[in-house]
Design a protein around this motif. Structure first.
Motif, PDB file in Angstrom:
ATOM      1  N   ARG A 236      -1.526   7.442   2.683  1.00 18.94           N
ATOM      2  CA  ARG A 236      -0.567   7.159   3.765  1.00 18.94           C
ATOM      3  C   ARG A 236      -1.193   6.240   4.822  1.00 18.94           C
ATOM      4  O   ARG A 236      -0.506   5.386   5.396  1.00 18.94           O
ATOM      5  CB  ARG A 236      -0.102   8.470   4.392  1.00 18.94           C
ATOM      6  CG  ARG A 236       0.918   8.283   5.505  1.00 18.94           C
ATOM      7  CD  ARG A 236       1.396   9.600   6.060  1.00 18.94           C
ATOM      8  NE  ARG A 236       2.348  10.264   5.154  1.00 18.94           N
ATOM      9  CZ  ARG A 236       2.103  11.400   4.511  1.00 18.94           C
ATOM     10  NH1 ARG A 236       0.950  12.019   4.677  1.00 18.94           N
ATOM     11  NH2 ARG A 236       3.020  11.921   3.711  1.00 18.94           N
TER      12      ARG A 236
ATOM     13  N   ARG B 264      -1.544  -0.832  -0.898  1.00 24.17           N
ATOM     14  CA  ARG B 264      -0.131  -1.108  -0.632  1.00 24.17           C
ATOM     15  C   ARG B 264       0.397  -0.296   0.551  1.00 24.17           C
ATOM     16  O   ARG B 264       1.478  -0.552   1.047  1.00 24.17           O
ATOM     17  CB  ARG B 264       0.677  -0.785  -1.890  1.00 24.17           C
ATOM     18  CG  ARG B 264       2.076  -1.342  -1.873  1.00 24.17           C
ATOM     19  CD  ARG B 264       2.756  -1.206  -3.232  1.00 24.17           C
ATOM     20  NE  ARG B 264       3.011   0.178  -3.597  1.00 24.17           N
ATOM     21  CZ  ARG B 264       2.504   0.794  -4.653  1.00 24.17           C
ATOM     22  NH1 ARG B 264       1.659   0.156  -5.448  1.00 24.17           N
ATOM     23  NH2 ARG B 264       2.806   2.046  -4.927  1.00 24.17           N
ATOM     24  N   ARG B 265      -0.364   0.700   0.969  1.00 25.09           N
ATOM     25  CA  ARG B 265       0.013   1.610   2.061  1.00 25.09           C
ATOM     26  C   ARG B 265       1.430   2.155   1.831  1.00 25.09           C
ATOM     27  O   ARG B 265       2.383   1.773   2.530  1.00 25.09           O
ATOM     28  CB  ARG B 265      -0.076   0.922   3.412  1.00 25.09           C
ATOM     29  CG  ARG B 265      -0.084   1.910   4.575  1.00 25.09           C
ATOM     30  CD  ARG B 265      -0.603   1.273   5.840  1.00 25.09           C
ATOM     31  NE  ARG B 265      -0.780   2.266   6.884  1.00 25.09           N
ATOM     32  CZ  ARG B 265      -1.400   2.047   8.035  1.00 25.09           C
ATOM     33  NH1 ARG B 265      -1.910   0.856   8.294  1.00 25.09           N
ATOM     34  NH2 ARG B 265      -1.517   3.008   8.931  1.00 25.09           N
ATOM     35  N   PRO B 266       1.573   3.067   0.871  1.00 26.53           N
ATOM     36  CA  PRO B 266       2.897   3.548   0.469  1.00 26.53           C
ATOM     37  C   PRO B 266       3.616   4.288   1.593  1.00 26.53           C
ATOM     38  O   PRO B 266       2.996   4.899   2.463  1.00 26.53           O
ATOM     39  CB  PRO B 266       2.592   4.487  -0.692  1.00 26.53           C
ATOM     40  CG  PRO B 266       1.180   4.924  -0.456  1.00 26.53           C
ATOM     41  CD  PRO B 266       0.489   3.745   0.140  1.00 26.53           C
ATOM     42  N   SER B 267       4.941   4.208   1.523  1.00 20.83           N
ATOM     43  CA  SER B 267       5.774   4.888   2.519  1.00 20.83           C
ATOM     44  C   SER B 267       5.848   6.381   2.219  1.00 20.83           C
ATOM     45  O   SER B 267       5.445   6.846   1.151  1.00 20.83           O
ATOM     46  CB  SER B 267       7.186   4.302   2.488  1.00 20.83           C
ATOM     47  OG  SER B 267       7.803   4.590   1.236  1.00 20.83           O
ATOM     48  N   ASP B 268       6.401   7.122   3.170  1.00 22.71           N
ATOM     49  CA  ASP B 268       6.559   8.561   2.980  1.00 22.71           C
ATOM     50  C   ASP B 268       7.459   8.866   1.779  1.00 22.71           C
ATOM     51  O   ASP B 268       7.225   9.834   1.046  1.00 22.71           O
ATOM     52  CB  ASP B 268       7.149   9.212   4.237  1.00 22.71           C
ATOM     53  CG  ASP B 268       6.138   9.288   5.371  1.00 22.71           C
ATOM     54  OD1 ASP B 268       4.927   9.129   5.088  1.00 22.71           O
ATOM     55  OD2 ASP B 268       6.548   9.508   6.522  1.00 22.71           O
ATOM     56  N   SER B 269       8.481   8.038   1.570  1.00 14.58           N
ATOM     57  CA  SER B 269       9.375   8.277   0.436  1.00 14.58           C
ATOM     58  C   SER B 269       8.643   8.041  -0.885  1.00 14.58           C
ATOM     59  O   SER B 269       8.874   8.764  -1.869  1.00 14.58           O
ATOM     60  CB  SER B 269      10.606   7.368   0.523  1.00 14.58           C
ATOM     61  OG  SER B 269      10.233   5.997   0.480  1.00 14.58           O
ATOM     62  N   GLU B 270       7.752   7.062  -0.937  1.00 12.91           N
ATOM     63  CA  GLU B 270       6.961   6.830  -2.146  1.00 12.91           C
ATOM     64  C   GLU B 270       5.983   7.971  -2.402  1.00 12.91           C
ATOM     65  O   GLU B 270       5.709   8.319  -3.550  1.00 12.91           O
ATOM     66  CB  GLU B 270       6.194   5.517  -2.025  1.00 12.91           C
ATOM     67  CG  GLU B 270       7.044   4.270  -2.075  1.00 12.91           C
ATOM     68  CD  GLU B 270       6.196   3.021  -1.911  1.00 12.91           C
ATOM     69  OE1 GLU B 270       5.949   2.347  -2.923  1.00 12.91           O
ATOM     70  OE2 GLU B 270       5.772   2.725  -0.774  1.00 12.91           O
TER      71      GLU B 270
END
Length: 233
Positions: A199, A110-116
């Motif tokens: 990331r 899913r390539r999570p965001s920095d906030s995730e």
């Protein structure tokens, strides 16, 4: 985020049942947190006095714990906390390694965001701060938070439930070895490497880092179990 072990409030029940549940949860927590280590013995009356309960709910709680393989009830002599099986621990860590690595692959894809990823970063930083203060209990809490959040991030309810169903026994093993193992500096480094793979969306790399991390921890834990077993012979 769900906790590794959820406790559902019991339905309206008799006071005796409520006291039994309270005794069970209190005694189980002592065992899992290694406040009562393997081999610890206590009389039923001593436990009842400590908990401020009568002997009946304590006896019923001990029977439940005996069915779970945590204690041995000794007639007229109370109970003894049973040792942990190295075989059980190896099998549990094999399961956790496989399931958690699958969760890691799902998250990385899913390539999570920095906030995730922020909760994982905060947990890793908390581990570093705890090590700097030699606060191993705080380190263990932060480490467990990292892994719990990591699994939950996958968004697969059945996968999360499968991991958490083995969480308590793994927690007991970790708490038992917490002050026997070398200072766990490798874990924070491995967590940081794992976050970077997530990331970058590198599912294969993330899975490999997590698997190596879990396998190293398992080897250290099982070596300590074997050393402890030999010392008790």
């Amino acid at each position: 985020m769900p906790t590794p072990r959820t406790t559902t409030p019991p339905p309206a029940a008799s006071p005796a049942l409520s006291r039994t549940d309270a005794a069970y949860e209190s005694l189980r927590r002592r065992i899992l947190d290694n406040i009562w280590p393997p081999g610890h013995q206590a009389l039923e009356q001593e436990i009842a006095l400590e908990l401020g309960l009568s002997r009946t709910p304590v006896r019923e709680a001990l029977i439940r714990l005996e069915r779970e393989g945590l204690v041995q009830v000794i007639p007229r002599h109370g109970m003894r906390v049973l040792p942990m099986s190295a075989t059980d621990m190896r099998e549990i860590y094999e399961i956790l390694t496989a399931l958690e690595s699958l969760a890691v692959e799902i998250v990385a894809t899913r390539r999570p965001s920095d906030s995730e990823l922020a909760p994982l970063v905060r947990a890793t930083q908390a581990m570093e701060h705890a090590l700097a203060k030699d606060d191993l209990d705080a380190w263990a809490r932060a480490d467990e938070s990292f892994h719990a959040q990591l699994v939950t991030m996958a968004g697969n309810r059945l996968l999360t439930e499968a991991v958490f169903s083995h969480w308590d026994r793994a927690h007991r093993a970790r708490m038992f070895t917490l002050r026997l193992r070398p200072k766990p500096v490798n874990s924070t480094q491995e967590h940081t490497a794992l976050v970077e793979c997530l990331r970058a969306g590198d599912s294969a790399g993330a899975s490999a880092v997590n698997r190596a991390h879990r396998q190293r921890a398992s080897r250290e834990l099982l070596a300590l179990f074997e050393r402890y077993r030999l010392q008790q012979m």
